[in-house]
Design a protein around this motif. Structure first.
Motif, PDB file in Angstrom:
ATOM      1  N   LEU A  73       0.693  -1.528  -0.647  1.00 36.02           N
ATOM      2  CA  LEU A  73       0.009  -0.570  -0.063  1.00 36.02           C
ATOM      3  C   LEU A  73       0.782   1.983  -0.128  1.00 36.02           C
ATOM      4  CD1 LEU A  73      -2.544  -0.995   2.057  1.00 36.02           C
ATOM      5  CD2 LEU A  73      -2.569  -1.622   0.024  1.00 36.02           C
ATOM      6  N   LYS A  74       2.180   1.076  -0.168  1.00 34.43           N
ATOM      7  CA  LYS A  74       3.110   2.076   0.046  1.00 34.43           C
ATOM      8  C   LYS A  74       4.639   1.865  -0.807  1.00 34.43           C
ATOM      9  CE  LYS A  74       4.387   6.283   2.702  1.00 34.43           C
ATOM     10  NZ  LYS A  74       4.513   6.668   5.226  1.00 34.43           N
ATOM     11  N   LEU A  75       4.581   2.464  -1.277  1.00 35.89           N
ATOM     12  CA  LEU A  75       6.189   3.567  -1.868  1.00 35.89           C
ATOM     13  C   LEU A  75       6.654   4.771  -1.903  1.00 35.89           C
ATOM     14  CD1 LEU A  75       5.426   1.504  -5.319  1.00 35.89           C
ATOM     15  CD2 LEU A  75       6.438   0.069  -3.137  1.00 35.89           C
ATOM     16  N   VAL A  76       8.220   4.887  -1.742  1.00 37.68           N
ATOM     17  CA  VAL A  76       8.386   5.917  -1.487  1.00 37.68           C
ATOM     18  C   VAL A  76       9.921   5.900  -2.426  1.00 37.68           C
ATOM     19  CG1 VAL A  76       9.548   7.754   0.042  1.00 37.68           C
ATOM     20  CG2 VAL A  76       7.694   6.350   0.994  1.00 37.68           C
ATOM     21  N   THR A  77       9.706   7.280  -3.247  1.00 35.45           N
ATOM     22  CA  THR A  77      10.736   8.217  -3.986  1.00 35.45           C
ATOM     23  C   THR A  77      11.417   8.524  -3.659  1.00 35.45           C
ATOM     24  OG1 THR A  77       9.545   9.165  -5.309  1.00 35.45           O
ATOM     25  CG2 THR A  77       9.408   6.603  -5.706  1.00 35.45           C
ATOM     26  N   GLU A  78      12.659   9.635  -3.709  1.00 36.99           N
ATOM     27  CA  GLU A  78      12.861  10.586  -3.846  1.00 36.99           C
ATOM     28  C   GLU A  78      11.794  11.966  -3.489  1.00 36.99           C
ATOM     29  OE1 GLU A  78      16.435  13.541  -4.918  1.00 36.99           O
ATOM     30  OE2 GLU A  78      16.572  11.719  -5.882  1.00 36.99           O
ATOM     31  N   ARG A  79      11.419  11.749  -3.820  1.00 38.41           N
ATOM     32  CA  ARG A  79       9.950  13.429  -4.103  1.00 38.41           C
ATOM     33  C   ARG A  79       9.049  12.866  -3.827  1.00 38.41           C
ATOM     34  NH1 ARG A  79      10.912  15.754  -9.895  1.00 38.41           N
ATOM     35  NH2 ARG A  79      10.541  14.557 -10.649  1.00 38.41           N
ATOM     36  N   LEU A  80       8.614  11.427  -3.772  1.00 38.74           N
ATOM     37  CA  LEU A  80       6.828  11.021  -3.958  1.00 38.74           C
ATOM     38  C   LEU A  80       6.772  10.426  -3.116  1.00 38.74           C
ATOM     39  CD1 LEU A  80       6.664  11.291  -8.004  1.00 38.74           C
ATOM     40  CD2 LEU A  80       6.090  12.602  -6.751  1.00 38.74           C
ATOM     41  N   ILE A  81       5.675   9.891  -2.428  1.00 39.60           N
ATOM     42  CA  ILE A  81       4.975   8.488  -2.326  1.00 39.60           C
ATOM     43  C   ILE A  81       3.840   8.389  -2.767  1.00 39.60           C
ATOM     44  CG2 ILE A  81       3.341   8.069   0.009  1.00 39.60           C
ATOM     45  CD1 ILE A  81       4.699  10.298   1.742  1.00 39.60           C
ATOM     46  N   ALA A 126     -11.788   4.537  -9.398  1.00 43.20           N
ATOM     47  CA  ALA A 126     -11.354   5.029  -8.417  1.00 43.20           C
ATOM     48  C   ALA A 126     -11.698   3.293  -6.820  1.00 43.20           C
ATOM     49  CB  ALA A 126     -11.980   5.948  -7.795  1.00 43.20           C
ATOM     50  N   GLY A 127     -12.991   3.659  -7.413  1.00 37.73           N
ATOM     51  CA  GLY A 127     -13.103   2.177  -6.837  1.00 37.73           C
ATOM     52  C   GLY A 127     -12.880   0.907  -7.024  1.00 37.73           C
ATOM     53  N   ARG A 128     -12.568   1.332  -8.373  1.00 40.60           N
ATOM     54  CA  ARG A 128     -12.221  -0.643  -9.679  1.00 40.60           C
ATOM     55  C   ARG A 128     -10.396  -0.800  -8.967  1.00 40.60           C
ATOM     56  NH1 ARG A 128     -15.554   1.442 -13.295  1.00 40.60           N
ATOM     57  NH2 ARG A 128     -13.705   2.042 -14.784  1.00 40.60           N
ATOM     58  N   ILE A 129      -9.799   0.318  -9.334  1.00 51.00           N
ATOM     59  CA  ILE A 129      -8.343   0.862  -8.520  1.00 51.00           C
ATOM     60  C   ILE A 129      -8.081   0.489  -6.987  1.00 51.00           C
ATOM     61  CG2 ILE A 129      -6.869   2.165  -8.360  1.00 51.00           C
ATOM     62  CD1 ILE A 129      -7.307   3.899 -10.345  1.00 51.00           C
ATOM     63  N   ARG A 130      -8.922   0.660  -6.436  1.00 47.61           N
ATOM     64  CA  ARG A 130      -8.990  -0.336  -5.001  1.00 47.61           C
ATOM     65  C   ARG A 130      -9.078  -1.729  -4.662  1.00 47.61           C
ATOM     66  NH1 ARG A 130     -12.902   5.010  -2.661  1.00 47.61           N
ATOM     67  NH2 ARG A 130     -10.992   5.176  -0.140  1.00 47.61           N
ATOM     68  N   GLU A 131     -10.326  -1.779  -5.442  1.00 52.91           N
ATOM     69  CA  GLU A 131     -10.749  -3.485  -5.494  1.00 52.91           C
ATOM     70  C   GLU A 131      -9.465  -4.472  -5.761  1.00 52.91           C
ATOM     71  OE1 GLU A 131     -14.090  -3.807  -8.399  1.00 52.91           O
ATOM     72  OE2 GLU A 131     -15.382  -2.389  -6.542  1.00 52.91           O
ATOM     73  N   GLN A 132      -8.268  -3.589  -6.761  1.00 53.86           N
ATOM     74  CA  GLN A 132      -7.882  -4.703  -7.739  1.00 53.86           C
ATOM     75  C   GLN A 132      -6.816  -5.023  -6.630  1.00 53.86           C
ATOM     76  OE1 GLN A 132      -6.867  -5.997 -10.435  1.00 53.86           O
ATOM     77  NE2 GLN A 132      -9.144  -5.361  -9.932  1.00 53.86           N
ATOM     78  N   PHE A 133      -5.896  -3.298  -5.727  1.00 51.79           N
ATOM     79  CA  PHE A 133      -5.179  -3.752  -4.278  1.00 51.79           C
ATOM     80  C   PHE A 133      -5.604  -4.904  -3.372  1.00 51.79           C
ATOM     81  CE2 PHE A 133      -3.723   0.226  -5.364  1.00 51.79           C
ATOM     82  CZ  PHE A 133      -2.407   0.353  -5.550  1.00 51.79           C
ATOM     83  N   ALA A 134      -7.324  -5.330  -3.149  1.00 53.05           N
ATOM     84  CA  ALA A 134      -7.631  -6.185  -2.058  1.00 53.05           C
ATOM     85  C   ALA A 134      -7.365  -7.871  -2.817  1.00 53.05           C
ATOM     86  CB  ALA A 134      -8.713  -6.285  -1.853  1.00 53.05           C
ATOM     87  N   GLN A 135      -7.375  -7.873  -4.441  1.00 58.45           N
ATOM     88  CA  GLN A 135      -7.617  -8.962  -5.113  1.00 58.45           C
ATOM     89  C   GLN A 135      -6.288  -9.768  -5.257  1.00 58.45           C
ATOM     90  OE1 GLN A 135     -10.441  -7.981  -8.849  1.00 58.45           O
ATOM     91  NE2 GLN A 135     -12.088  -7.522  -7.334  1.00 58.45           N
ATOM     92  N   ARG A 136      -5.012  -8.805  -5.415  1.00 62.46           N
ATOM     93  CA  ARG A 136      -4.155  -8.913  -5.956  1.00 62.46           C
ATOM     94  C   ARG A 136      -2.490  -8.176  -5.599  1.00 62.46           C
ATOM     95  NH1 ARG A 136      -4.762 -10.958 -11.336  1.00 62.46           N
ATOM     96  NH2 ARG A 136      -6.374  -9.358 -12.377  1.00 62.46           N
ATOM     97  N   GLY A 137      -3.422  -8.034  -4.571  1.00 64.60           N
ATOM     98  CA  GLY A 137      -1.941  -7.419  -3.872  1.00 64.60           C
ATOM     99  C   GLY A 137      -1.526  -6.120  -4.379  1.00 64.60           C
ATOM    100  N   PHE A 138      -1.302  -5.668  -5.566  1.00 62.20           N
ATOM    101  CA  PHE A 138      -0.827  -4.579  -6.199  1.00 62.20           C
ATOM    102  C   PHE A 138      -2.124  -4.061  -6.472  1.00 62.20           C
ATOM    103  CE2 PHE A 138      -0.051  -8.312  -8.205  1.00 62.20           C
ATOM    104  CZ  PHE A 138      -0.411  -7.488 -10.184  1.00 62.20           C
ATOM    105  N   ALA A 178      -2.009   6.210  -5.313  1.00 59.89           N
ATOM    106  CA  ALA A 178      -2.371   7.278  -5.287  1.00 59.89           C
ATOM    107  C   ALA A 178      -1.005   8.184  -5.168  1.00 59.89           C
ATOM    108  CB  ALA A 178      -3.648   7.503  -4.535  1.00 59.89           C
ATOM    109  N   VAL A 179      -0.903   8.983  -5.894  1.00 64.32           N
ATOM    110  CA  VAL A 179       1.148   9.779  -5.760  1.00 64.32           C
ATOM    111  C   VAL A 179       0.357  11.264  -5.122  1.00 64.32           C
ATOM    112  CG1 VAL A 179       2.864  10.766  -6.971  1.00 64.32           C
ATOM    113  CG2 VAL A 179       1.329   8.622  -8.059  1.00 64.32           C
ATOM    114  N   GLU A 180       1.250  11.127  -4.111  1.00 67.22           N
ATOM    115  CA  GLU A 180       1.479  12.306  -3.999  1.00 67.22           C
ATOM    116  C   GLU A 180       2.858  13.365  -3.695  1.00 67.22           C
ATOM    117  OE1 GLU A 180       1.539  12.848   1.149  1.00 67.22           O
ATOM    118  OE2 GLU A 180      -0.049  11.262   0.571  1.00 67.22           O
ATOM    119  N   VAL A 181       2.977  14.791  -3.827  1.00 64.58           N
ATOM    120  CA  VAL A 181       4.098  15.127  -3.819  1.00 64.58           C
ATOM    121  C   VAL A 181       4.367  15.866  -2.233  1.00 64.58           C
ATOM    122  CG1 VAL A 181       5.911  17.219  -4.709  1.00 64.58           C
ATOM    123  CG2 VAL A 181       3.949  15.509  -6.322  1.00 64.58           C
TER     124      VAL A 181
END
Length: 201
Positions: A15-23, A61-73, A77-80
């Protein structure tokens, strides 16, 4: 080409990846309004079949959220941090159509126009690729767009993905004669990813 994601199903969704400038993170309810604005922007949606109204955007957005539960990835969402709580999505998804290269996992992105040209798509997509190959054990990741979408194609090329005209295809979810039906396909194998990653060390 077959793909695997058995390890992450056993561990739970990422549910979370972190890069130099992004979450890259799980979706929040507060993301829905700016996501709808993004999906209604003609510049963002230029090479997609059409702009989305609020209802269609929320459903996506609902389908995107369902994919995490179904597949694990999925498409994170990207924030700065310190600048914007939500600028769009970047991540991994499984196409819903059949083509010569499916089943597969695709790396994709959709960012608000104000955040184009700053390297965010490439930076976030690199994190998604690393997750796919190093944590999910995928053998290949693809990406595709219409031939005229030079901006996205340049991101694919910066990611080290390879294009062959023999892989180009007509998108089966678009009708014959649709101006966006023809697509170019880019591929990156795990072996090529590892070789390029080692070459940078």
């Amino acid at each position: 080409m077959a793909f695997v994601y058995l390890e992450i199903i056993a561990m739970g969704p990422i549910l979370k990846l972190v890069t130099e400038r992004l979450i890259l993170r799980a979706w929040r309810e507060s993301d829905l309004a700016p996501f709808a604005d993004l999906n209604a922007d003609p510049q963002v949606m230029e090479y997609l079949p059409g702009r989305l109204d609020r209802q269609a955007s929320d459903a996506m957005a609902g389908r995107i959220r369902e994919q995490f539960a179904q597949r694990g990835f999925g498409l994170w969402a990207v924030e700065v941090p310190g600048r914007a709580d939500f600028i769009g999505y970047v991540g991994l998804s499984v196409p819903r159509f059949s083509a010569p290269f499916t089943p597969c996992v695709e790396v994709g992105w959709r960012l608000a126009f104000d955040y184009w040209g700053q390297g965010y798509a490439t930076e976030a997509a690199r994190a998604a690729l690393a997750c796919g190959f190093e944590r999910l054990g995928l053998s290949e990741i693809v990406s595709f767009t219409v031939p005229a979408n030079r901006r996205s194609r340049r991101v694919m090329e910066r990611l080290g993905m390879n294009h062959s005209e023999a892989d180009d295809f007509d998108h089966p979810l678009l009708p014959s004669g649709h101006p966006l039906r023809r697509h170019v396909l880019y591929r990156l194998s795990c072996s090529d990813y590892c070789r390029k990653a080692l070459g940078k060390q």
